[in-house]
Design a protein around this motif. Sequence first.
Motif, PDB file in Angstrom:
ATOM      1  N   UNK A  87       0.805  -1.229   0.000  1.00  0.00           N
ATOM      2  CA  UNK A  87       0.000   0.000   0.000  1.00  0.00           C
ATOM      3  C   UNK A  87       0.834   1.274   0.000  1.00  0.00           C
ATOM      4  N   UNK A  88       2.039   1.210   0.527  1.00  0.00           N
ATOM      5  CA  UNK A  88       2.893   2.402   0.577  1.00  0.00           C
ATOM      6  C   UNK A  88       3.400   2.823  -0.795  1.00  0.00           C
ATOM      7  N   UNK A  89       3.261   1.949  -1.801  1.00  0.00           N
ATOM      8  CA  UNK A  89       3.700   2.290  -3.158  1.00  0.00           C
ATOM      9  C   UNK A  89       2.529   2.724  -4.037  1.00  0.00           C
ATOM     10  N   UNK A  90       1.377   2.837  -3.433  1.00  0.00           N
ATOM     11  CA  UNK A  90       0.173   3.227  -4.190  1.00  0.00           C
ATOM     12  C   UNK A  90       0.398   4.566  -4.898  1.00  0.00           C
ATOM     13  N   UNK A  91      -0.017   4.628  -6.151  1.00  0.00           N
ATOM     14  CA  UNK A  91       0.131   5.852  -6.935  1.00  0.00           C
ATOM     15  C   UNK A  91       1.461   5.975  -7.646  1.00  0.00           C
ATOM     16  N   UNK A  92       2.360   5.019  -7.433  1.00  0.00           N
ATOM     17  CA  UNK A  92       3.690   5.087  -8.054  1.00  0.00           C
ATOM     18  C   UNK A  92       3.921   3.971  -9.072  1.00  0.00           C
ATOM     19  N   UNK A  93       2.970   3.055  -9.195  1.00  0.00           N
ATOM     20  CA  UNK A  93       3.236   1.831  -9.954  1.00  0.00           C
ATOM     21  C   UNK A  93       2.478   1.734 -11.281  1.00  0.00           C
ATOM     22  N   UNK A  94       1.837   2.794 -11.684  1.00  0.00           N
ATOM     23  CA  UNK A  94       1.059   2.753 -12.928  1.00  0.00           C
ATOM     24  C   UNK A  94       1.961   2.378 -14.098  1.00  0.00           C
ATOM     25  N   UNK A  95       1.484   1.441 -14.914  1.00  0.00           N
ATOM     26  CA  UNK A  95       2.242   1.034 -16.099  1.00  0.00           C
ATOM     27  C   UNK A  95       3.178  -0.135 -15.853  1.00  0.00           C
ATOM     28  N   UNK A  96       3.357  -0.528 -14.598  1.00  0.00           N
ATOM     29  CA  UNK A  96       4.215  -1.676 -14.299  1.00  0.00           C
ATOM     30  C   UNK A  96       3.379  -2.950 -14.381  1.00  0.00           C
ATOM     31  N   UNK A  97       3.860  -3.907 -15.136  1.00  0.00           N
ATOM     32  CA  UNK A  97       3.121  -5.156 -15.332  1.00  0.00           C
ATOM     33  C   UNK A  97       3.435  -6.136 -14.198  1.00  0.00           C
ATOM     34  N   UNK A  98       2.410  -6.692 -13.544  1.00  0.00           N
ATOM     35  CA  UNK A  98       2.674  -7.687 -12.498  1.00  0.00           C
ATOM     36  C   UNK A  98       3.247  -8.966 -13.115  1.00  0.00           C
ATOM     37  N   UNK A  99       4.247  -9.521 -12.473  1.00  0.00           N
ATOM     38  CA  UNK A  99       4.817 -10.766 -12.963  1.00  0.00           C
ATOM     39  C   UNK A  99       3.778 -11.883 -12.873  1.00  0.00           C
ATOM     40  N   UNK A 294      10.752  -3.746   3.257  1.00  0.00           N
ATOM     41  CA  UNK A 294      11.743  -2.895   3.911  1.00  0.00           C
ATOM     42  C   UNK A 294      12.498  -2.023   2.907  1.00  0.00           C
ATOM     43  N   UNK A 295      11.812  -1.639   1.860  1.00  0.00           N
ATOM     44  CA  UNK A 295      12.396  -0.718   0.891  1.00  0.00           C
ATOM     45  C   UNK A 295      12.394   0.698   1.467  1.00  0.00           C
ATOM     46  N   UNK A 296      13.119   1.630   0.861  1.00  0.00           N
ATOM     47  CA  UNK A 296      13.239   2.976   1.442  1.00  0.00           C
ATOM     48  C   UNK A 296      11.930   3.743   1.546  1.00  0.00           C
ATOM     49  N   UNK A 297      11.009   3.534   0.614  1.00  0.00           N
ATOM     50  CA  UNK A 297       9.723   4.237   0.684  1.00  0.00           C
ATOM     51  C   UNK A 297       8.919   3.714   1.872  1.00  0.00           C
ATOM     52  N   UNK A 298       8.887   2.393   2.037  1.00  0.00           N
ATOM     53  CA  UNK A 298       8.183   1.794   3.171  1.00  0.00           C
ATOM     54  C   UNK A 298       8.783   2.253   4.490  1.00  0.00           C
ATOM     55  N   UNK A 299      10.106   2.237   4.609  1.00  0.00           N
ATOM     56  CA  UNK A 299      10.761   2.673   5.840  1.00  0.00           C
ATOM     57  C   UNK A 299      10.420   4.126   6.164  1.00  0.00           C
ATOM     58  N   UNK A 300      10.359   4.959   5.147  1.00  0.00           N
ATOM     59  CA  UNK A 300      10.010   6.367   5.346  1.00  0.00           C
ATOM     60  C   UNK A 300       8.605   6.505   5.910  1.00  0.00           C
ATOM     61  N   UNK A 301       7.666   5.754   5.332  1.00  0.00           N
ATOM     62  CA  UNK A 301       6.275   5.801   5.795  1.00  0.00           C
ATOM     63  C   UNK A 301       6.147   5.230   7.209  1.00  0.00           C
ATOM     64  N   UNK A 302       6.903   4.167   7.487  1.00  0.00           N
ATOM     65  CA  UNK A 302       6.872   3.585   8.828  1.00  0.00           C
ATOM     66  C   UNK A 302       7.385   4.586   9.860  1.00  0.00           C
ATOM     67  N   UNK A 303       8.460   5.288   9.523  1.00  0.00           N
ATOM     68  CA  UNK A 303       9.025   6.282  10.451  1.00  0.00           C
ATOM     69  C   UNK A 303       7.980   7.345  10.785  1.00  0.00           C
TER      70      UNK A 303
END
Length: 316
Positions: A87-99, A294-303
Amino acid sequence: MTHTLKQTSWMAKAAVLFTGLAMALFLIGCQSSDPSTSSETRTVETDKGEVEIPVNPEKIVSDYYLGEFLAVDVKPVIASPYALNNPYLEGMTEGIEPMNITSAETSLEQITAAKPDLIVTITEADYDKYSKIAPTVYIQDGKRSDEETFHYIADLVGKSKEADEYIAAFNEKVESKKDEIQSIVNGRTVSILEMWPQEIYTMGSHFARGGSILYDMWDLKAPEAIQSTMVDGDETYKVISLEALPEYAGDFILYGVLDGTDPAFVTSSNMWNALPAVNEGRTLPYEQVAFMHRDPITLNKQADMFIEFFENFKEN
């Protein structure tokens, strides 16, 4: 005389054709030197030895890491659905194809069709198959700190400077709150718990869930049963019984619930409801599907979430 004029005319046409051909070759040469379309490569050190990768990879496939790329404004063409569900990556993933993970065959077919110029994988078992499709970088899980992993991935796409800036801003934010958070917690303990079907998991600083922020960066303490093995020691997590809960429950409790799990076997129990943290409202529920990353965006949101939570207990 007529023959001479015809000869001259033919020579003039040939000169024009030669000039046009030379110009075309010149333009092609200019285009091929454009970095964005260049086939220039470089050699990088990986957990499978040296690998030659493009200097400017444009079509990237990642079967696990995603937030690391997005944090430096790079979008893979295919990414793991596991990562895309964060959920923390919402709005950033448009156009990326799920494997397509229906089977190993469907994944390989999809990746092959995408014609990637770089594959980044966490799965050693798939390395040989991936490397037959495109240059492949295997990153062993747990070998590097979160920060080192982020910087390593950013370097693969020529974004080391951007990663440095992101890391510096994150560290400054977390460090600036350390004294305040320690003052609020005031020597009390903090624990992370997760409820799975009829199981309770507890973890320290080595298994995502923001533990690296709480225990490593802010130096908060866990209950001794967690601190000695999962913070000071190398154990990543432990499954505990409901009866053991008081031993692992801190004065502040962060807890998540695996998607589809009914947590009532814990939250409706006398054992849970007798805990001081529960009685005094010092609990923070979190989205398990987000906190397992534990990617940097998630860590930022957790902080941000942790700061807001602990500041609720700040004495005026």
